[in-house]
Design a protein around this motif. Structure first.
Motif, PDB file in Angstrom:
ATOM      1  N   MET A   1       0.840  -1.178   0.000  1.00 53.27           N
ATOM      2  CA  MET A   1       0.000   0.000   0.000  1.00 53.27           C
ATOM      3  C   MET A   1       0.882   1.238   0.000  1.00 53.27           C
ATOM      4  SD  MET A   1      -3.332   0.894   2.343  1.00 53.27           S
ATOM      5  CE  MET A   1      -4.135  -0.618   1.928  1.00 53.27           C
ATOM      6  N   LEU A   2       0.434   2.268  -0.690  1.00 52.08           N
ATOM      7  CA  LEU A   2       1.182   3.516  -0.800  1.00 52.08           C
ATOM      8  C   LEU A   2       0.808   4.457   0.339  1.00 52.08           C
ATOM      9  CD1 LEU A   2       0.642   3.882  -4.647  1.00 52.08           C
ATOM     10  CD2 LEU A   2       2.678   3.014  -3.486  1.00 52.08           C
ATOM     11  N   SER A   3       1.638   5.465   0.575  1.00 51.35           N
ATOM     12  CA  SER A   3       1.424   6.385   1.691  1.00 51.35           C
ATOM     13  C   SER A   3       1.035   7.779   1.210  1.00 51.35           C
ATOM     14  CB  SER A   3       2.699   6.482   2.528  1.00 51.35           C
ATOM     15  OG  SER A   3       2.551   7.464   3.522  1.00 51.35           O
ATOM     16  N   ALA A   4       0.084   8.395   1.893  1.00 55.95           N
ATOM     17  CA  ALA A   4      -0.399   9.731   1.545  1.00 55.95           C
ATOM     18  C   ALA A   4       0.716  10.771   1.577  1.00 55.95           C
ATOM     19  CB  ALA A   4      -1.510  10.143   2.505  1.00 55.95           C
ATOM     20  N   LYS A   5       1.716  10.570   2.409  1.00 58.82           N
ATOM     21  CA  LYS A   5       2.791  11.572   2.535  1.00 58.82           C
ATOM     22  C   LYS A   5       3.569  11.757   1.232  1.00 58.82           C
ATOM     23  CE  LYS A   5       6.235   8.473   4.576  1.00 58.82           C
ATOM     24  NZ  LYS A   5       6.919   8.197   3.343  1.00 58.82           N
ATOM     25  N   ASP A   6       3.440  10.807   0.307  1.00 66.25           N
ATOM     26  CA  ASP A   6       4.168  10.874  -0.957  1.00 66.25           C
ATOM     27  C   ASP A   6       3.381  11.576  -2.068  1.00 66.25           C
ATOM     28  OD1 ASP A   6       6.335   9.461   0.135  1.00 66.25           O
ATOM     29  OD2 ASP A   6       5.279   7.560  -0.192  1.00 66.25           O
ATOM     30  N   ASN A  23     -13.766   5.497   2.092  1.00 67.62           N
ATOM     31  CA  ASN A  23     -13.011   5.895   0.903  1.00 67.62           C
ATOM     32  C   ASN A  23     -11.997   4.840   0.503  1.00 67.62           C
ATOM     33  OD1 ASN A  23     -12.546   9.512   1.353  1.00 67.62           O
ATOM     34  ND2 ASN A  23     -14.392   8.301   1.353  1.00 67.62           N
ATOM     35  N   ILE A  24     -11.839   4.691  -0.803  1.00 63.91           N
ATOM     36  CA  ILE A  24     -10.746   3.923  -1.374  1.00 63.91           C
ATOM     37  C   ILE A  24     -10.005   4.891  -2.277  1.00 63.91           C
ATOM     38  CG2 ILE A  24     -10.082   2.030  -2.905  1.00 63.91           C
ATOM     39  CD1 ILE A  24     -12.619   0.566  -1.983  1.00 63.91           C
ATOM     40  N   HIS A  25      -8.724   5.113  -2.018  1.00 61.83           N
ATOM     41  CA  HIS A  25      -7.882   6.012  -2.808  1.00 61.83           C
ATOM     42  C   HIS A  25      -6.882   5.168  -3.583  1.00 61.83           C
ATOM     43  CE1 HIS A  25      -9.429   9.309  -0.341  1.00 61.83           C
ATOM     44  NE2 HIS A  25      -9.094   8.612   0.731  1.00 61.83           N
ATOM     45  N   PRO A 124      -8.262  -7.927  -6.647  1.00 61.97           N
ATOM     46  CA  PRO A 124      -7.736  -7.141  -5.525  1.00 61.97           C
ATOM     47  C   PRO A 124      -6.217  -7.238  -5.354  1.00 61.97           C
ATOM     48  CG  PRO A 124      -9.799  -8.154  -4.880  1.00 61.97           C
ATOM     49  CD  PRO A 124      -9.443  -8.709  -6.248  1.00 61.97           C
ATOM     50  N   ALA A 125      -5.638  -8.414  -5.513  1.00 60.85           N
ATOM     51  CA  ALA A 125      -4.183  -8.572  -5.346  1.00 60.85           C
ATOM     52  C   ALA A 125      -3.406  -7.764  -6.376  1.00 60.85           C
ATOM     53  CB  ALA A 125      -3.797 -10.046  -5.435  1.00 60.85           C
ATOM     54  N   GLN A 126      -4.019  -7.479  -7.519  1.00 62.03           N
ATOM     55  CA  GLN A 126      -3.346  -6.708  -8.565  1.00 62.03           C
ATOM     56  C   GLN A 126      -3.419  -5.207  -8.306  1.00 62.03           C
ATOM     57  OE1 GLN A 126      -5.704  -8.692 -11.666  1.00 62.03           O
ATOM     58  NE2 GLN A 126      -3.764  -9.208 -12.666  1.00 62.03           N
ATOM     59  N   TRP A 127      -4.532  -4.728  -7.759  1.00 58.75           N
ATOM     60  CA  TRP A 127      -4.667  -3.279  -7.583  1.00 58.75           C
ATOM     61  C   TRP A 127      -4.401  -2.776  -6.166  1.00 58.75           C
ATOM     62  CZ3 TRP A 127      -8.354  -1.084  -4.405  1.00 58.75           C
ATOM     63  CH2 TRP A 127      -9.478  -1.860  -4.080  1.00 58.75           C
ATOM     64  N   HIS A 128      -4.480  -3.635  -5.163  1.00 57.32           N
ATOM     65  CA  HIS A 128      -4.233  -3.186  -3.784  1.00 57.32           C
ATOM     66  C   HIS A 128      -2.869  -2.519  -3.588  1.00 57.32           C
ATOM     67  CE1 HIS A 128      -7.577  -5.554  -1.512  1.00 57.32           C
ATOM     68  NE2 HIS A 128      -8.031  -4.483  -2.108  1.00 57.32           N
ATOM     69  N   PRO A 129      -1.802  -2.944  -4.286  1.00 57.62           N
ATOM     70  CA  PRO A 129      -0.525  -2.249  -4.103  1.00 57.62           C
ATOM     71  C   PRO A 129      -0.568  -0.771  -4.510  1.00 57.62           C
ATOM     72  CG  PRO A 129      -0.166  -4.385  -5.133  1.00 57.62           C
ATOM     73  CD  PRO A 129      -1.649  -4.156  -5.120  1.00 57.62           C
ATOM     74  N   ILE A 132      -3.810   3.964  -1.696  1.00 58.84           N
ATOM     75  CA  ILE A 132      -3.080   4.956  -0.901  1.00 58.84           C
ATOM     76  C   ILE A 132      -3.691   5.022   0.497  1.00 58.84           C
ATOM     77  CG2 ILE A 132      -2.333   7.358  -0.750  1.00 58.84           C
ATOM     78  CD1 ILE A 132      -2.926   7.496  -3.837  1.00 58.84           C
ATOM     79  N   ASP A 133      -2.842   4.862   1.486  1.00 59.57           N
ATOM     80  CA  ASP A 133      -3.257   4.898   2.879  1.00 59.57           C
ATOM     81  C   ASP A 133      -2.943   6.268   3.480  1.00 59.57           C
ATOM     82  OD1 ASP A 133      -4.226   3.704   5.282  1.00 59.57           O
ATOM     83  OD2 ASP A 133      -2.160   3.482   5.983  1.00 59.57           O
ATOM     84  N   GLY A 134      -3.839   6.759   4.339  1.00 59.67           N
ATOM     85  CA  GLY A 134      -3.562   7.971   5.097  1.00 59.67           C
ATOM     86  C   GLY A 134      -4.130   9.249   4.514  1.00 59.67           C
ATOM     87  N   LEU A 135      -4.848   9.173   3.413  1.00 62.97           N
ATOM     88  CA  LEU A 135      -5.485  10.377   2.875  1.00 62.97           C
ATOM     89  C   LEU A 135      -6.744  10.675   3.687  1.00 62.97           C
ATOM     90  CD1 LEU A 135      -5.161   9.829  -0.983  1.00 62.97           C
ATOM     91  CD2 LEU A 135      -3.983  11.544   0.395  1.00 62.97           C
ATOM     92  N   PRO A 136      -7.123  11.948   3.793  1.00 59.19           N
ATOM     93  CA  PRO A 136      -8.334  12.266   4.549  1.00 59.19           C
ATOM     94  C   PRO A 136      -9.579  11.681   3.872  1.00 59.19           C
ATOM     95  CG  PRO A 136      -7.365  14.260   3.588  1.00 59.19           C
ATOM     96  CD  PRO A 136      -6.452  13.121   3.270  1.00 59.19           C
ATOM     97  N   GLN A 137     -10.533  11.311   4.690  1.00 58.56           N
ATOM     98  CA  GLN A 137     -11.811  10.822   4.181  1.00 58.56           C
ATOM     99  C   GLN A 137     -12.601  12.007   3.615  1.00 58.56           C
ATOM    100  OE1 GLN A 137     -13.184   7.373   4.494  1.00 58.56           O
ATOM    101  NE2 GLN A 137     -10.976   7.169   4.500  1.00 58.56           N
ATOM    102  N   VAL A 138     -13.287  11.774   2.493  1.00 58.32           N
ATOM    103  CA  VAL A 138     -14.150  12.794   1.902  1.00 58.32           C
ATOM    104  C   VAL A 138     -15.530  12.193   1.676  1.00 58.32           C
ATOM    105  CG1 VAL A 138     -12.271  14.061   0.778  1.00 58.32           C
ATOM    106  CG2 VAL A 138     -13.431  12.237  -0.461  1.00 58.32           C
ATOM    107  N   THR A 139     -16.508  13.065   1.630  1.00 63.13           N
ATOM    108  CA  THR A 139     -17.862  12.609   1.336  1.00 63.13           C
ATOM    109  C   THR A 139     -18.078  12.662  -0.180  1.00 63.13           C
ATOM    110  OG1 THR A 139     -18.826  14.823   1.435  1.00 63.13           O
ATOM    111  CG2 THR A 139     -18.686  13.583   3.525  1.00 63.13           C
ATOM    112  N   GLU A 140     -19.154  12.033  -0.645  1.00 66.59           N
ATOM    113  CA  GLU A 140     -19.487  12.107  -2.069  1.00 66.59           C
ATOM    114  C   GLU A 140     -19.691  13.551  -2.493  1.00 66.59           C
ATOM    115  OE1 GLU A 140     -22.425   9.593  -3.883  1.00 66.59           O
ATOM    116  OE2 GLU A 140     -21.987   7.989  -2.460  1.00 66.59           O
TER     117      GLU A 140
END
Length: 160
Positions: A1-6, A23-25, A124-129, A132-140
């Protein structure tokens, strides 16, 4: 998983808000590059176009008119990219998917009268990498009000 800080504003991040508000980023640019690099081992499937889905892209501020014109003028389009979530539709038995890359190509193909669009359907195994983890949650609603990536890029370049 990727990090929001990047990541910074304007980066190619696709955000999906599920019915419960989660959210899924996804880094759609890296995902698209991975698909290009692995195209020989990925199956391209013909997926049907749906008028209500295409029109929802306008209603929900998913597509940008300037970018639609650019895409429509391209000689060749890459397949759109669906990310399967690991569940299956009770209606038709097909995988439940998120359209992570290709909204403009989908919309253009529909406006040109196509019935199908080529697509990759990633497990899922192909796209999960590329998630992005750690981004703020947003509403629709917040997502609808946000500028598209193309609009943000034009704004940063001082273009209308």
């Amino acid at each position: 998983m990727l990090s929001a800080k990047d990541y910074k504003p304007g980066d190619a991040i696709y955000t999906y808000v599920d019915p419960e508000g989660n959210n899924i980023h996804i880094d759609s640019e890296k995902l698209r590059q991975w698909c290009a690099d692995n195209a020989s081992s990925l199956e391209v499937v013909a997926t049907p176009l749906n008028e209500s889905i295409a029109l929802s892209f306008l209603d929900n501020n998913v597509v940008d008119f300037h970018h639609l014109i650019e895409v429509r003028g391209m000689d060749k389009w890459d397949p759109i990219i669906y990310c399967a979530d690991g569940t299956y539709s009770k209606v038709n038995g097909g995988p439940n998917v998120i359209l992570a890359d290709g909204h403009h190509r989908y919309f253009c193909a529909w406006t040109m009268g196509a019935e199908w669009v080529p697509a990759y359907v990633l497990e899922p195994a192909q796209w999960h990498p590329f998630q992005i983890d750690g981004l703020p949650q947003v509403t629709e609603e917040e997502l609808r009000r946000a500028p598209t990536k193309a609009a943000y890029k034009r704004w940063k370049e001082g273009k209308p």
